[in-house]
Design a protein around this motif. Structure first.
Motif, PDB file in Angstrom:
ATOM      1  N   GLY A  29       0.775  -1.233   0.000  1.00 29.15           N
ATOM      2  CA  GLY A  29       0.000   0.000   0.000  1.00 29.15           C
ATOM      3  C   GLY A  29       0.804   1.279   0.000  1.00 29.15           C
ATOM      4  N   VAL A  30       2.132   1.167  -0.019  1.00 21.83           N
ATOM      5  CA  VAL A  30       2.995   2.347   0.035  1.00 21.83           C
ATOM      6  C   VAL A  30       3.866   2.419  -1.212  1.00 21.83           C
ATOM      7  N   THR A  31       3.851   3.574  -1.869  1.00 20.90           N
ATOM      8  CA  THR A  31       4.778   3.839  -2.963  1.00 20.90           C
ATOM      9  C   THR A  31       5.525   5.125  -2.623  1.00 20.90           C
ATOM     10  N   SER A  32       6.362   5.561  -3.511  1.00 20.45           N
ATOM     11  CA  SER A  32       7.115   6.789  -3.255  1.00 20.45           C
ATOM     12  C   SER A  32       6.225   8.020  -3.306  1.00 20.45           C
ATOM     13  N   THR A  33       5.010   7.869  -3.838  1.00 23.64           N
ATOM     14  CA  THR A  33       4.126   9.031  -3.986  1.00 23.64           C
ATOM     15  C   THR A  33       2.771   8.872  -3.308  1.00 23.64           C
ATOM     16  N   GLN A  34       2.479   7.677  -2.772  1.00 24.91           N
ATOM     17  CA  GLN A  34       1.127   7.450  -2.262  1.00 24.91           C
ATOM     18  C   GLN A  34       1.079   6.476  -1.093  1.00 24.91           C
ATOM     19  N   ILE A  35       0.099   6.719  -0.197  1.00 16.04           N
ATOM     20  CA  ILE A  35      -0.273   5.781   0.864  1.00 16.04           C
ATOM     21  C   ILE A  35      -1.721   5.391   0.605  1.00 16.04           C
ATOM     22  N   LEU A  36      -1.988   4.106   0.430  1.00 18.77           N
ATOM     23  CA  LEU A  36      -3.348   3.640   0.160  1.00 18.77           C
ATOM     24  C   LEU A  36      -3.948   3.031   1.423  1.00 18.77           C
ATOM     25  N   ILE A  37      -5.051   3.625   1.896  1.00 16.04           N
ATOM     26  CA  ILE A  37      -5.763   3.084   3.054  1.00 16.04           C
ATOM     27  C   ILE A  37      -7.219   2.860   2.669  1.00 16.04           C
ATOM     28  N   GLY A  38      -7.921   2.073   3.456  1.00 17.23           N
ATOM     29  CA  GLY A  38      -9.313   1.790   3.127  1.00 17.23           C
ATOM     30  C   GLY A  38     -10.147   1.487   4.348  1.00 17.23           C
ATOM     31  N   GLY A  39     -11.447   1.478   4.161  1.00 17.06           N
ATOM     32  CA  GLY A  39     -12.356   1.165   5.264  1.00 17.06           C
ATOM     33  C   GLY A  39     -13.751   0.924   4.744  1.00 17.06           C
ATOM     34  N   THR A  40     -14.662   0.594   5.640  1.00 16.49           N
ATOM     35  CA  THR A  40     -16.059   0.369   5.272  1.00 16.49           C
ATOM     36  C   THR A  40     -16.955   1.345   6.019  1.00 16.49           C
ATOM     37  N   THR A  41     -18.080   1.652   5.396  1.00 14.59           N
ATOM     38  CA  THR A  41     -19.053   2.569   6.002  1.00 14.59           C
ATOM     39  C   THR A  41     -20.420   2.283   5.394  1.00 14.59           C
ATOM     40  N   PRO A  42     -21.505   2.576   6.089  1.00 16.95           N
ATOM     41  CA  PRO A  42     -22.836   2.333   5.523  1.00 16.95           C
ATOM     42  C   PRO A  42     -23.286   3.479   4.616  1.00 16.95           C
ATOM     43  N   LEU A  43     -22.989   3.364   3.333  1.00 20.92           N
ATOM     44  CA  LEU A  43     -23.471   4.346   2.366  1.00 20.92           C
ATOM     45  C   LEU A  43     -24.949   4.122   2.057  1.00 20.92           C
ATOM     46  N   SER A  44     -25.451   2.958   2.448  1.00 18.25           N
ATOM     47  CA  SER A  44     -26.849   2.610   2.241  1.00 18.25           C
ATOM     48  C   SER A  44     -27.353   1.889   3.483  1.00 18.25           C
ATOM     49  N   ASP A  85     -23.983  -4.065   7.508  1.00 18.67           N
ATOM     50  CA  ASP A  85     -24.166  -5.514   7.623  1.00 18.67           C
ATOM     51  C   ASP A  85     -22.788  -6.128   7.866  1.00 18.67           C
ATOM     52  N   PRO A  86     -22.540  -6.705   9.065  1.00 20.19           N
ATOM     53  CA  PRO A  86     -21.223  -7.255   9.380  1.00 20.19           C
ATOM     54  C   PRO A  86     -20.705  -8.257   8.351  1.00 20.19           C
ATOM     55  N   ALA A  87     -21.599  -9.037   7.761  1.00 18.73           N
ATOM     56  CA  ALA A  87     -21.165 -10.007   6.745  1.00 18.73           C
ATOM     57  C   ALA A  87     -20.577  -9.291   5.538  1.00 18.73           C
ATOM     58  N   LYS A  88     -21.197  -8.177   5.154  1.00 15.13           N
ATOM     59  CA  LYS A  88     -20.664  -7.397   4.039  1.00 15.13           C
ATOM     60  C   LYS A  88     -19.378  -6.677   4.446  1.00 15.13           C
ATOM     61  N   THR A  89     -19.284  -6.300   5.729  1.00 12.55           N
ATOM     62  CA  THR A  89     -18.057  -5.670   6.217  1.00 12.55           C
ATOM     63  C   THR A  89     -16.878  -6.608   6.014  1.00 12.55           C
ATOM     64  N   VAL A  90     -17.081  -7.878   6.333  1.00  9.15           N
ATOM     65  CA  VAL A  90     -16.034  -8.886   6.151  1.00  9.15           C
ATOM     66  C   VAL A  90     -15.658  -8.986   4.677  1.00  9.15           C
ATOM     67  N   GLU A  91     -16.670  -9.070   3.830  1.00  4.81           N
ATOM     68  CA  GLU A  91     -16.437  -9.197   2.382  1.00  4.81           C
ATOM     69  C   GLU A  91     -15.658  -8.004   1.837  1.00  4.81           C
ATOM     70  N   LYS A  92     -16.101  -6.800   2.189  1.00  5.24           N
ATOM     71  CA  LYS A  92     -15.464  -5.593   1.665  1.00  5.24           C
ATOM     72  C   LYS A  92     -14.071  -5.382   2.255  1.00  5.24           C
ATOM     73  N   THR A  93     -13.891  -5.773   3.500  1.00 10.07           N
ATOM     74  CA  THR A  93     -12.569  -5.639   4.122  1.00 10.07           C
ATOM     75  C   THR A  93     -11.574  -6.581   3.465  1.00 10.07           C
ATOM     76  N   ARG A  94     -12.011  -7.797   3.166  1.00 10.51           N
ATOM     77  CA  ARG A  94     -11.135  -8.743   2.457  1.00 10.51           C
ATOM     78  C   ARG A  94     -10.764  -8.195   1.079  1.00 10.51           C
ATOM     79  N   TYR A 120      -9.239 -11.403  11.745  1.00 13.19           N
ATOM     80  CA  TYR A 120      -8.655 -11.539  10.401  1.00 13.19           C
ATOM     81  C   TYR A 120      -7.525 -10.538  10.199  1.00 13.19           C
ATOM     82  N   LEU A 121      -7.765  -9.281  10.514  1.00 16.98           N
ATOM     83  CA  LEU A 121      -6.758  -8.241  10.304  1.00 16.98           C
ATOM     84  C   LEU A 121      -5.552  -8.432  11.211  1.00 16.98           C
ATOM     85  N   ASN A 122      -5.795  -8.850  12.448  1.00 13.25           N
ATOM     86  CA  ASN A 122      -4.680  -9.076  13.367  1.00 13.25           C
ATOM     87  C   ASN A 122      -3.846 -10.278  12.959  1.00 13.25           C
ATOM     88  N   ALA A 123      -4.496 -11.299  12.410  1.00 11.56           N
ATOM     89  CA  ALA A 123      -3.755 -12.481  11.952  1.00 11.56           C
ATOM     90  C   ALA A 123      -2.800 -12.120  10.817  1.00 11.56           C
TER      91      ALA A 123
END
Length: 403
Positions: A29-44, A85-94, A120-123
């Motif tokens: 996720g790291v290049t010389s010009t960018q840091i890529l981060i992500g997350g989930t949120t309820p847009l719907s 929806d926690p199930a979708k959180t898992v899917e989108k996080t993966r 999952y993330l800690n593992a």
């Protein structure tokens, strides 16, 4: 050694040297010009009001990028809709980890949702940074989950504050509790019982609800039947609005305590419009952010910065306090990223996130500090009480710690 093998080894060696020379270029996720981060949120879905948390953070990152980024790297923030929806959180996080190859998961919203992805993330040793939940476990269980850290004041402490306040100011109260049937609601309930201490018997009724329930009127009706005069709303926005409306239609007007995640001025405004001014008047909550609808902050430099960022970098509704929260979390992430070094790694960002002492967050109440240590993973532990009066929140008293 065959010549072909020799050439291959030389090439690999050159590649290794190039990787070392480029610093953290090999870090996911790291290049010389960018840091890529992500997350989930309820847009719907039922909790879509919370999408402003991600949008406020995104606007702040665009502001930082426009001013050179962090150590010449721009922050790219991907947030995906999980519909609460926690199930979708898992899917989108993966997806974010395995397909998008993010450096860290940041600001994902929801208690059950972050619990669903924590192991999952800690593992994988992927940082789960500044979880958008006040569940006590995200700070308390840091030894078991060292790659996870929360952000907002924890729910157990918040509930304790309400319990102590009631015990001190209205010792003959009859308390009814409406709580979401998950760790979020149960954490607040435990805190309330803890704060009441020997006066826990003041709780005369408790009703839980599911996020998928169409409304909470049946629960409110049962709570009213117990002749309670004080109502604790340990609820998310949709249920909070529904609870005020149900109480209004049932001609029940108790003193209401509404938890911080549902006390945004825009949410109380909707609740007022759907019931009456008398129904919301006098409601109590805690506050730790500068409310953009509060005239008190009109000339405040931090509030001005917030509004300018929201306008210029397309953050959405500037009167939405959830956007202020997201911006504050993003400000803290940037502080941690700066502290993580010129070539950040996942390990260095976690070290930085657990050794913070940020005293200049422009979006928090004056005097508040974002502080963490190896043994203290609760970044925010200060707040004030506030009362809803004449259509706006008014804080009272001084800052206190919400441990």
């Amino acid at each position: 050694m065959p010549r072909t093998t020799h050439l291959i080894l030389c090439a690999l060696g050159a590649l290794a040297l190039a990787t070392v020379a480029s610093g953290s270029a090999a870090e996911t996720g790291v290049t010389s010009t960018q840091i890529l981060i992500g997350g989930t949120t309820p847009l719907s879905g039922v909790a879509s009001a919370y999408q402003s948390v991600a949008k406020g953070a995104a606007a702040y990152f665009r502001y930082v990028n426009a001013h050179g980024g962090v150590n010449k790297r721009k922050i790219k923030y991907l947030y995906k809709d999980d519909g609460y929806d926690p199930a979708k959180t898992v899917e989108k996080t993966r997806e974010l980890v395995q397909q998008d190859k993010v450096f860290a998961i940041f600001n994902s919203l929801g208690t059950e949702h972050n619990l669903a992805t924590r192991a999952y993330l800690n593992a994988l040793k992927v940082p789960q940074l500044f979880v958008a939940s006040g569940a006590t476990t995200f700070g308390k269980d840091s030894k078991q989950y060292p790659w996870t850290i929360g952000y907002q004041p924890n729910y157990r402490a918040e509930g304790t504050i309400y319990g102590r306040y009631v015990a001190k100011t209205t010792p003959k109260a009859r308390i009814a509790v409406l709580y979401q049937n998950d760790d979020f609601g149960k954490d607040l309930l435990k805190g309330l019982q803890n704060g009441l201490g020997k006066k826990a018997k003041l709780i005369v009724a408790k009703q839980s609800y599911e996020v998928t329930d169409p409304n909470v009127k049946p629960q409110i009706s049962k709570l009213k039947a117990r002749k309670a005069n004080t109502l604790m709303l340990f609820t998310t926005p949709q249920a909070t609005i529904g609870a005020y409306y149900a109480a209004y239609t049932l001609k029940w007007r108790p003193k209401v305590f509404v938890n911080a995640v549902s006390s945004a001025s825009n949410i109380l405004g909707i609740a007022t419009a759907g019931s009456s001014k008398k129904q919301t008047e006098g409601s109590l909550s805690i506050v730790f952010l500068k409310d953009p609808t509060d005239a008190h902050w009109r000339k405040d430099p931090g509030a001005k910065l917030y509004r300018s960022i929201m306008k210029r970098y397309k953050g959405g509704n500037p009167n939405d306090v959830y956007a202020v929260y997201g911006m504050s979390a993003a400000h803290t992430f940037v502080a941690a990223l700066k502290k993580a070094g010129k070539n950040p790694t996942r390990a260095s960002i976690m070290k930085a996130a657990t050794s913070l002492n940020v005293k200049n967050d422009p979006f928090l109440l004056p005097g508040m500090t974002v502080r963490t240590t190896k043994s203290d993973h609760f970044p925010l532990d200060q707040a004030k009480l506030q009362r809803y009066h004449a259509g706006r929140w008014v804080s009272f008293g001084g800052l206190f710690r919400v441990r």
